[in-house]
Write an enzyme that holds these catalytic residues in place. Structure first.
Site, PDB file in Angstrom:
ATOM      1  NE  ARG A 267      -3.671  -2.405   2.198  1.00 52.65           N
ATOM      2  CZ  ARG A 267      -4.667  -2.719   2.992  1.00 52.65           C
ATOM      3  NH1 ARG A 267      -5.002  -1.890   3.975  1.00 52.65           N
ATOM      4  NH2 ARG A 267      -5.345  -3.837   2.834  1.00 52.65           N
ATOM      5  NE  ARG A 282      -1.461   4.761   9.059  1.00 50.51           N
ATOM      6  CZ  ARG A 282      -2.737   4.430   8.858  1.00 50.51           C
ATOM      7  NH1 ARG A 282      -3.154   4.114   7.656  1.00 50.51           N
ATOM      8  NH2 ARG A 282      -3.589   4.440   9.848  1.00 50.51           N
ATOM      9  CD  GLU A 354      -9.054  -1.272  10.198  1.00 51.59           C
ATOM     10  OE1 GLU A 354      -9.254  -0.041  10.276  1.00 51.59           O
ATOM     11  OE2 GLU A 354      -9.103  -1.915   9.140  1.00 51.59           O
ATOM     12  CB  SER A 357     -11.605  -4.258   8.010  1.00 55.66           C
ATOM     13  OG  SER A 357     -12.723  -3.472   7.718  1.00 55.66           O
ATOM     14  NE  ARG A 394      -2.153  -1.798  11.179  1.00 52.88           N
ATOM     15  CZ  ARG A 394      -3.084  -0.928  10.793  1.00 52.88           C
ATOM     16  NH1 ARG A 394      -4.345  -1.098  11.175  1.00 52.88           N
ATOM     17  NH2 ARG A 394      -2.766   0.099  10.038  1.00 52.88           N
TER      18      ARG A 394
END
Length: 429
Positions: A267, A282, A354, A357, A394
């Site tokens: 990403r 991130r 988070e 999801s 994460r």
RNA sequence: GGAGAGGUGGCCGAGCGGCUUAAGGCAACGGUUUGCUAAACCGUCGUAGGGGCUCUACCUCUACCGGGGGUUCAAAUCCCCCCCUCUCCGCCA
């Protein structure tokens, strides 16, 4: 992509869906105007083509049967019609690309309709906490952030990662690298045991695949593109998995399909400057085990609940405290009709972050990708669901943080022991 | 990367400018027959977008033969570009 017929027959429903998301309801009216224009021109075009076809057949009949008739005059008439057809075709294709073209069309800019059960609200505060699991580690302890723990233990090296690639990359070493691999294997094994089929897809996808998934054209800036080639690095395994049966017609008895894959995810994180700049929360590349379901439309919301539980099982086995959030309309992703986020506890930050999801995209992606199934000889779109099961970077960070002990060692959850040759803790080597 | 062969409905496969409304077969579905199954026979049987209407039906038009463009009165069929598959050769983890 929504069904254009739904928009025609029930524009108010779609307008209010857009408003609930904080999107512009006038998109519906622009689309309807364009659609009306399109249909009118298409009708004219079809009529002209019919005339051309009829007369061409006449010419053929005259020639083959050596019948009497003025072929030359007819040919001139048809040539004239053909010119009109060409001009009209130009117009129609212009309108069609404004209306329905995957790259530019208005229809592709209208997001999915939120389910009735989704709480209303544009602010993040409108998200609803559904449940919590686990006990938070005690206070009275200075909880270090995972990047410091990792650096201290010599298993996480952000500086050398920056040298190799740039900021927002990580290098894992020794037990750190092994832990990443163990987590991937553990998660896959767990999901396979729960009925998912393991898939190893390409980590590169083409434009059609990303368009069908909804990443293109709207979120192009979030993707890494291969220079000069129509290829992109996948941002998640959801992309290849939901496209696996694209443009195919499945037999109804093949459903439901449960798929899982462990892939790297890439990403660009454009627009995230300044956010989560430290550590592996991130980053541009991370591992993730993804869950995808392709199911009968009647069961999709029950399947979503089950999928959330499948993701929760991972965190429970890893003894990580988490909570389940139901996202409000304003926070829903473009494709999704209903989304639950799993948020894991990060003691150094004193908050939940988070880590998964899980979304029911209803028939939105299936229609866009023309994935269908046959039921009693009629064709229907299945519903697609996707969920992280879960993000590995994460998770690794959360294990480092939540497992901290006073002596600087890190406690490893029992579920991982078999994947680490019996290792029960991480200590400085 | 080079050479050759090919890509047609759920599947197999014919067609190579107008008689295609894509033959024929298999599978599927409905029916007849039958104690049941099978077989046989009859029928139905692609997708999408429009229009009509007595609107889950029915009628009708258009588009689609890997994708895109072109030639022609007319293209599955001829021409050009691209993609994919197979065979052989080369290179390679």
């Amino acid at each position: 992509m929504l069904d254009i017929k739904l928009i025609r027959s029930n524009p108010d429903l779609v307008r209010s869906a857009l408003a609930k998301r904080g999107d512009d309801p006038a998109k519906v009216d622009r689309l309807m105007a364009l659609d009306g224009e399109f249909r009118q021109l298409q009708q004219q075009l079809d009529n002209l083509r019919q005339e051309r076809n009829d007369r061409s057949k006449q010419i053929g009949a005259i020639k083959t049967e050596r019948a009497m008739g003025d072929v030359v005059a007819l040919q001139e008439v048809v040539a004239e019609i053909a010119k009109q057809i060409k001009a009209l075709e130009q117009q129609v294709s212009t309108i069609e690309s404004e209306r329905k073209n995957p790259r530019t069309g208005l229809l592709f800019q209208i997001p999915n309709i939120p389910d009735e059960s989704v709480p209303l609200g544009l602010a993040e505060s409108a998200n609803v906490e559904i449940r919590r699991w686990g006990t938070l580690p005690s206070n009275g302890f200075i909880w270090l952030p995972h990047e410091e723990i990792g650096a201290n233990l010599g298993i996480l090296d952000m500086n050398r990662a920056a040298k190799l690639a740039g900021t927002r990359f990580v290098v894992l070493k020794g037990i750190g690298a092994r832990l990443e691999r163990a987590l991937g294997n553990f998660m896959l094994d767990l999901h396979v045991a729960n009925g998912y089929t393991e898939v190893l897809p390409p980590a590169i996808a083409n434009e059609e695949t990303l368009t069908a998934n909804g990443n293109l054209p709207k979120f192009q800036d979030q993707l890494f593109k291969l220079e000069g080639l129509p290829y992109y690095l996948i941002p998640t395994a959801e992309v290849p998995l939901t496209n696996l049966y694209r443009e195919e017609i499945l037999e109804a008895d093949k459903l439901p399909l449960y798929l899982t894959a462990y892939t790297p995810c890439f990403r660009s994180e454009a627009g995230a400057a300044g956010k989560d700049t430290k550590g592996m929360i991130r980053v541009h590349q991370f591992g993730k085990v993804e869950l995808v379901k392709i199911v009968h439309p009647d069961n999709s919301f029950a399947e979503l609940e089950a999928m959330v539980e499948d993701a929760e099982r991972v965190l429970q086995a890893l003894e990580l405290p988490y909570r389940v959030m139901l996202l409000a309309t304003g926070d829903l992703g473009f494709n999704s009709a209903k989304t639950y986020d799993l948020e894991v506890w990060f003691p150094s930050q004193g908050k939940y972050r988070e880590i998964s999801s899980c979304s029911n995209c209803t028939d939105f992606q299936a229609r866009r990708g023309q994935t269908r199934f046959r039921e009693n000889s009629t064709l229907r779109f299945p519903h697609t669901l996707n969920g992280s099961g879960v993000a590995i970077g994460r998770t690794l960070a959360a294990i480092l943080e939540n497992g901290q002990r006073a002596d600087g060692t890190i406690k490893l959850p029992a579920a991982l022991w078999p994947y680490l040759g019996g290792l029960r803790e991480i200590r400085k080597e």
